[in-house]
Design a protein around this motif. Structure first.
Motif, PDB file in Angstrom:
ATOM      1  N   ARG A 156       0.825  -1.209   0.000  1.00  0.00           N
ATOM      2  CA  ARG A 156       0.000   0.000   0.000  1.00  0.00           C
ATOM      3  C   ARG A 156       0.860   1.260   0.000  1.00  0.00           C
ATOM      4  NH1 ARG A 156      -3.338  -2.385   5.104  1.00  0.00           N
ATOM      5  NH2 ARG A 156      -4.763  -3.817   3.994  1.00  0.00           N
ATOM      6  N   PRO A 157       1.195   1.769  -1.175  1.00  0.00           N
ATOM      7  CA  PRO A 157       1.975   3.018  -1.250  1.00  0.00           C
ATOM      8  C   PRO A 157       1.067   4.243  -1.189  1.00  0.00           C
ATOM      9  CG  PRO A 157       1.628   2.162  -3.441  1.00  0.00           C
ATOM     10  CD  PRO A 157       0.977   1.181  -2.496  1.00  0.00           C
ATOM     11  N   PRO A 158       1.657   5.424  -0.894  1.00  0.00           N
ATOM     12  CA  PRO A 158       0.913   6.685  -0.981  1.00  0.00           C
ATOM     13  C   PRO A 158       0.962   7.209  -2.416  1.00  0.00           C
ATOM     14  CG  PRO A 158       3.090   7.099  -0.107  1.00  0.00           C
ATOM     15  CD  PRO A 158       3.014   5.614  -0.380  1.00  0.00           C
ATOM     16  N   ARG A 159       0.998   8.508  -2.590  1.00  0.00           N
ATOM     17  CA  ARG A 159       1.037   9.106  -3.931  1.00  0.00           C
ATOM     18  C   ARG A 159       2.294   8.648  -4.676  1.00  0.00           C
ATOM     19  NH1 ARG A 159       1.008  15.625  -5.248  1.00  0.00           N
ATOM     20  NH2 ARG A 159       1.157  15.443  -7.519  1.00  0.00           N
ATOM     21  N   LEU A 160       2.083   8.174  -5.906  1.00  0.00           N
ATOM     22  CA  LEU A 160       3.183   7.616  -6.686  1.00  0.00           C
ATOM     23  C   LEU A 160       3.877   8.687  -7.521  1.00  0.00           C
ATOM     24  CD1 LEU A 160       1.496   4.314  -7.895  1.00  0.00           C
ATOM     25  CD2 LEU A 160       3.107   4.616  -6.010  1.00  0.00           C
ATOM     26  N   GLN A 161       5.187   8.503  -7.688  1.00  0.00           N
ATOM     27  CA  GLN A 161       5.989   9.434  -8.467  1.00  0.00           C
ATOM     28  C   GLN A 161       6.822   8.673  -9.493  1.00  0.00           C
ATOM     29  OE1 GLN A 161       8.195  11.050  -5.080  1.00  0.00           O
ATOM     30  NE2 GLN A 161       7.076  12.962  -5.266  1.00  0.00           N
ATOM     31  N   ASN A 162       7.097   9.319 -10.608  1.00  0.00           N
ATOM     32  CA  ASN A 162       7.995   8.757 -11.622  1.00  0.00           C
ATOM     33  C   ASN A 162       9.412   9.264 -11.357  1.00  0.00           C
ATOM     34  OD1 ASN A 162       6.071   7.247 -13.113  1.00  0.00           O
ATOM     35  ND2 ASN A 162       5.375   9.121 -14.097  1.00  0.00           N
ATOM     36  N   LYS A 163      10.073   8.654 -10.406  1.00  0.00           N
ATOM     37  CA  LYS A 163      11.425   9.037 -10.029  1.00  0.00           C
ATOM     38  C   LYS A 163      12.306   7.793  -9.955  1.00  0.00           C
ATOM     39  CE  LYS A 163      10.412  13.350  -7.623  1.00  0.00           C
ATOM     40  NZ  LYS A 163      10.648  14.150  -6.383  1.00  0.00           N
ATOM     41  N   PRO A 164      13.634   7.976  -9.940  1.00  0.00           N
ATOM     42  CA  PRO A 164      14.541   6.823  -9.922  1.00  0.00           C
ATOM     43  C   PRO A 164      14.444   6.009  -8.631  1.00  0.00           C
ATOM     44  CG  PRO A 164      15.683   8.823 -10.608  1.00  0.00           C
ATOM     45  CD  PRO A 164      14.354   9.246 -10.081  1.00  0.00           C
ATOM     46  N   LEU A 165      14.871   4.787  -8.722  1.00  0.00           N
ATOM     47  CA  LEU A 165      14.944   3.897  -7.567  1.00  0.00           C
ATOM     48  C   LEU A 165      15.911   4.452  -6.525  1.00  0.00           C
ATOM     49  CD1 LEU A 165      14.453   1.063  -6.229  1.00  0.00           C
ATOM     50  CD2 LEU A 165      16.411   0.272  -7.571  1.00  0.00           C
ATOM     51  N   THR A 166      15.483   4.422  -5.249  1.00  0.00           N
ATOM     52  CA  THR A 166      16.365   4.827  -4.160  1.00  0.00           C
ATOM     53  C   THR A 166      16.661   3.671  -3.205  1.00  0.00           C
ATOM     54  OG1 THR A 166      14.635   5.492  -2.584  1.00  0.00           O
ATOM     55  CG2 THR A 166      15.311   7.116  -4.237  1.00  0.00           C
ATOM     56  N   GLY A 167      15.681   2.803  -2.999  1.00  0.00           N
ATOM     57  CA  GLY A 167      15.824   1.744  -2.013  1.00  0.00           C
ATOM     58  C   GLY A 167      15.745   2.256  -0.586  1.00  0.00           C
ATOM     59  N   ALA A 168      15.542   3.566  -0.418  1.00  0.00           N
ATOM     60  CA  ALA A 168      15.518   4.199   0.903  1.00  0.00           C
ATOM     61  C   ALA A 168      14.086   4.566   1.272  1.00  0.00           C
ATOM     62  CB  ALA A 168      16.415   5.430   0.917  1.00  0.00           C
ATOM     63  N   TYR A 169      13.302   3.588   1.627  1.00  0.00           N
ATOM     64  CA  TYR A 169      11.912   3.802   2.003  1.00  0.00           C
ATOM     65  C   TYR A 169      11.626   3.032   3.294  1.00  0.00           C
ATOM     66  CZ  TYR A 169      11.919  -0.648  -0.454  1.00  0.00           C
ATOM     67  OH  TYR A 169      12.239  -1.912  -0.867  1.00  0.00           O
ATOM     68  N   ARG A 170      10.469   3.314   3.880  1.00  0.00           N
ATOM     69  CA  ARG A 170      10.059   2.644   5.116  1.00  0.00           C
ATOM     70  C   ARG A 170       8.900   1.687   4.832  1.00  0.00           C
ATOM     71  NH1 ARG A 170       8.133   7.364   8.522  1.00  0.00           N
ATOM     72  NH2 ARG A 170       7.708   8.255   6.442  1.00  0.00           N
ATOM     73  N   THR A 171       8.882   0.566   5.531  1.00  0.00           N
ATOM     74  CA  THR A 171       7.769  -0.371   5.415  1.00  0.00           C
ATOM     75  C   THR A 171       7.209  -0.662   6.801  1.00  0.00           C
ATOM     76  OG1 THR A 171       9.210  -2.313   5.561  1.00  0.00           O
ATOM     77  CG2 THR A 171       8.725  -1.483   3.356  1.00  0.00           C
ATOM     78  N   VAL A 172       5.889  -0.788   6.869  1.00  0.00           N
ATOM     79  CA  VAL A 172       5.221  -1.160   8.122  1.00  0.00           C
ATOM     80  C   VAL A 172       4.213  -2.254   7.807  1.00  0.00           C
ATOM     81  CG1 VAL A 172       3.772  -0.398  10.038  1.00  0.00           C
ATOM     82  CG2 VAL A 172       5.490   1.158   9.083  1.00  0.00           C
ATOM     83  N   ILE A 173       4.451  -3.435   8.344  1.00  0.00           N
ATOM     84  CA  ILE A 173       3.534  -4.547   8.128  1.00  0.00           C
ATOM     85  C   ILE A 173       2.288  -4.346   8.994  1.00  0.00           C
ATOM     86  CG2 ILE A 173       3.200  -7.038   8.402  1.00  0.00           C
ATOM     87  CD1 ILE A 173       6.190  -7.369   7.774  1.00  0.00           C
ATOM     88  N   GLY A 174       1.135  -4.345   8.355  1.00  0.00           N
ATOM     89  CA  GLY A 174      -0.115  -4.130   9.069  1.00  0.00           C
ATOM     90  C   GLY A 174      -0.415  -2.683   9.385  1.00  0.00           C
ATOM     91  N   GLY A 175       0.396  -1.763   8.874  1.00  0.00           N
ATOM     92  CA  GLY A 175       0.184  -0.345   9.146  1.00  0.00           C
ATOM     93  C   GLY A 175       0.737   0.515   8.045  1.00  0.00           C
ATOM     94  N   PHE A 176       1.170   1.730   8.411  1.00  0.00           N
ATOM     95  CA  PHE A 176       1.687   2.655   7.415  1.00  0.00           C
ATOM     96  C   PHE A 176       2.717   3.574   8.062  1.00  0.00           C
ATOM     97  CE2 PHE A 176       1.608   6.375   4.607  1.00  0.00           C
ATOM     98  CZ  PHE A 176       1.773   5.731   3.381  1.00  0.00           C
TER      99      PHE A 176
END
Length: 210
Positions: A156-176
């Motif tokens: 479940r992502p928020p607003r999507l962007q057409n930008k390069p891969l960073t690999g620097a994101y946060r994940t929350v299982i069962g939440g956000f």
């Protein structure tokens, strides 16, 4: 791994295919119109099919280690396609005994963090009104997943962007992630591939954001 990707001509789907091939996986890209699919690779098979027919999809999912789907509405008037097409994928997978499935949903389908800023809560309410039918479609899609025999994960992502891969994101299982507002399509794909082998994400919604 042997992977099948649905919605392979879309922004997230193409990124999944590209990143999976770069990682050395064997990929079957399911498309309705091969002319719209420009990705190539030695380990790539392009499978043309009507996505509304589960029987036609069975060869595409047979013997796969995982199925990843970027299927969904590209505009508000497309609301309903996520549920309808995911039903076909689920039926094909269950007929073939293929269990692992990861799909793209959206942040508003899942819960907000308890300590989320008031501005984020207000923004979600406004967005929810504008895209009401799209989110209702995704909510029903997730209900179909929950009723299935698959080992599913809904990303479940928020607003999507057409930008390069960073690999620097946060994940929350069962939440956000708190105050998570954006994510590149390339990072959505990266997260989905990373979650394929994560047992904690099975039968769960996973919030992903910067």
């Amino acid at each position: 791994m042997k992977l099948t990707v649905f919605g392979a001509t879309g922004g997230v789907g193409q990124e999944i295919v590209k990143q999976a091939l770069a990682a050395g996986h064997e990929v079957t890209a399911v498309v309705r119109d091969p002319a719209r699919f420009a990705v190539t690779g030695e380990r790539l098979q392009v499978f043309r099919s009507d996505l509304t027919d589960p029987e036609a999809l069975r060869p595409a999912v047979a013997g796969r280690d995982a199925v990843l789907s970027g299927l969904g509405a590209r505009k508000i008037s497309d609301a309903g396609v996520a549920t309808a097409l995911t039903r076909s994928v689920l039926a094909a997978m269950e007929a073939e005994g293929t269990r692992r499935l990861l799909v793209v949903s959206a942040a508003p389908v899942g819960p907000l963090p308890e300590n989320s800023p008031l501005a984020d809560r207000a923004a979600r309410n406004v967005i929810g009104l504008i895209f009401k039918n799209v989110y209702a479609d995704l909510t029903e899609m997730e209900s179909e997943l929950a009723r299935s025999a698959t080992d599913w994960t809904s990303v479940r992502p928020p607003r999507l962007q057409n930008k390069p891969l960073t690999g620097a994101y946060r994940t929350v299982i069962g939440g956000f992630p708190n105050a998570g507002r954006f994510l590149a399509r390339a990072d959505v794909a990266h997260a989905m591939l990373a979650l394929v082998d994560d047992p904690a994400a099975v039968k769960q919604g996973v919030g992903v954001a910067y």
